[in-house]
Scaffold this motif. Sequence first.
Motif, short mmCIF file in Angstrom:
data_model
loop_
_atom_site.label_atom_id
_atom_site.label_comp_id
_atom_site.label_asym_id
_atom_site.label_seq_id
_atom_site.Cartn_x
_atom_site.Cartn_y
_atom_site.Cartn_z
N ALA A 155 -11.08 2.81 9.53
CA ALA A 155 -10.31 1.55 9.63
C ALA A 155 -8.91 1.74 9.05
CB ALA A 155 -11.05 0.44 8.88
N ALA A 156 -8.81 2.40 7.90
CA ALA A 156 -7.49 2.61 7.28
C ALA A 156 -6.62 3.48 8.19
CB ALA A 156 -7.66 3.27 5.91
N ASP A 157 -7.20 4.48 8.80
CA ASP A 157 -6.43 5.36 9.68
C ASP A 157 -5.89 4.59 10.88
OD1 ASP A 157 -5.80 8.30 9.81
OD2 ASP A 157 -6.52 7.97 11.86
N VAL A 158 -6.76 3.77 11.49
CA VAL A 158 -6.36 3.00 12.68
C VAL A 158 -5.22 2.05 12.31
CG1 VAL A 158 -7.15 1.22 14.30
CG2 VAL A 158 -8.65 3.15 13.75
N ILE A 159 -5.36 1.35 11.20
CA ILE A 159 -4.35 0.37 10.79
C ILE A 159 -3.04 1.06 10.41
CG2 ILE A 159 -3.82 -1.40 9.05
CD1 ILE A 159 -7.00 -1.82 9.06
N TRP A 160 -3.17 2.18 9.74
CA TRP A 160 -1.99 2.96 9.34
C TRP A 160 -1.21 3.41 10.59
CZ3 TRP A 160 -0.56 2.75 4.48
CH2 TRP A 160 0.38 3.66 3.99
N ASN A 161 -1.94 3.89 11.58
CA ASN A 161 -1.29 4.30 12.83
C ASN A 161 -0.60 3.11 13.49
OD1 ASN A 161 -2.15 6.96 12.64
ND2 ASN A 161 -4.08 6.56 13.73
N ALA A 162 -1.28 1.98 13.53
CA ALA A 162 -0.71 0.79 14.18
C ALA A 162 0.55 0.33 13.45
CB ALA A 162 -1.75 -0.33 14.21
N MET A 172 0.83 -1.20 0.00
CA MET A 172 0.00 0.00 0.00
C MET A 172 0.86 1.24 0.00
SD MET A 172 -3.20 -0.68 0.01
CE MET A 172 -3.93 -2.30 -0.15
N ARG A 173 0.63 2.11 -0.96
CA ARG A 173 1.47 3.30 -1.04
C ARG A 173 0.98 4.40 -0.11
NH1 ARG A 173 0.75 4.65 -6.83
NH2 ARG A 173 -1.14 3.55 -6.27
N SER A 174 -0.28 4.40 0.19
CA SER A 174 -0.79 5.48 1.04
C SER A 174 -1.99 4.99 1.84
CB SER A 174 -1.22 6.67 0.17
OG SER A 174 -2.38 6.30 -0.57
N LYS A 175 -2.34 5.80 2.83
CA LYS A 175 -3.51 5.48 3.65
C LYS A 175 -4.77 5.48 2.79
CE LYS A 175 -4.65 8.49 6.83
NZ LYS A 175 -4.38 9.29 8.04
N LYS A 176 -4.79 6.39 1.82
CA LYS A 176 -5.95 6.47 0.93
C LYS A 176 -6.10 5.18 0.11
CE LYS A 176 -9.46 8.39 -0.52
NZ LYS A 176 -10.55 8.63 0.41
N ASP A 177 -4.95 4.66 -0.38
CA ASP A 177 -4.98 3.39 -1.12
C ASP A 177 -5.55 2.28 -0.24
OD1 ASP A 177 -3.91 4.45 -3.35
OD2 ASP A 177 -1.95 3.48 -3.19
N LEU A 178 -5.12 2.28 1.02
CA LEU A 178 -5.61 1.25 1.94
C LEU A 178 -7.12 1.39 2.14
CD1 LEU A 178 -5.05 -1.09 3.96
CD2 LEU A 178 -4.52 0.65 5.69
N ALA A 179 -7.58 2.61 2.31
CA ALA A 179 -9.03 2.85 2.50
C ALA A 179 -9.81 2.39 1.27
CB ALA A 179 -9.28 4.33 2.79
N ILE A 180 -9.28 2.68 0.09
CA ILE A 180 -9.97 2.27 -1.14
C ILE A 180 -10.02 0.75 -1.22
CG2 ILE A 180 -9.80 2.24 -3.68
CD1 ILE A 180 -8.67 5.15 -3.41
#
Length: 203
Positions: free
Chosen positions: A34-41, A1-9
């Motif tokens: 969910a993407a934000d939480v996972i990105w932070n973790a 995943m290149r970005s949090k946005k990619d993860l959210a998509i």
Amino acid sequence: MRSKKDLAIYLSKLKVFNKPKVRLEQYPTNTDIAADVIWNAFFQKDLKVVADLGAGTGILGLGCLVMGAEKVYFVEKDLDAIAILKENLIKVEEEYDIGEYEIINSDIAEFNTKVDTTIMNSPFGVQNVHADKQFLQIAFLISKVVYSLHKLESGKFISKFSTNNKFEITHLWKYDYLIRNTMKYHTKDKHRFMIGCWRMSKI
Ligand code: SAH
């Protein structure tokens, strides 16, 4: 995943509950949150062995696997949710080289495997008053770090309960939460409230 946005998509392409069950407070976590939480973790280096308590259709645990977790335990008592989780796992496994996982079909009260991190969006306790307390209790027993989503107004309780269990709050991320009227007991079309994701670490 290149970005949090990619993860959210990516997470938004996964399947969610067909017929959410009121009694179990089944609603999927919003994909941006969910993407934000996972990105932070991920940036906290917390994605090693992970438990997703009340995994539902799996968005949180699946996100952890996509972001490189070694192993994820999906703990969920509802078989209908697990059927969808399994479909999601097939998709994710086709597209990513992921770590190990186990699906545990039981009540979270029966789960006692030690993990590094628990990530959960448990029932907020609207239907069963102490549901979120029970989830936190198990998370404190099995993990070193806990990420847990609650209504922001539960802050005092979270703070006290974590201290009592020898955990300290290291972070609190706040989100505006909009849920659509998916359940019978919701009266308005949309319902807006603030939620928080607490990161708690064993003292
Ligand atoms: N974590 C998912 C689902 C949240 S909804 C997501 O973020 O999208 C809460 C989930 O917890 C539901 O799937 C419900 O079936 C499950 N659940 C509620 N009480 C439970 C219990 N005591 N043991 C195991 N699962 C439970």
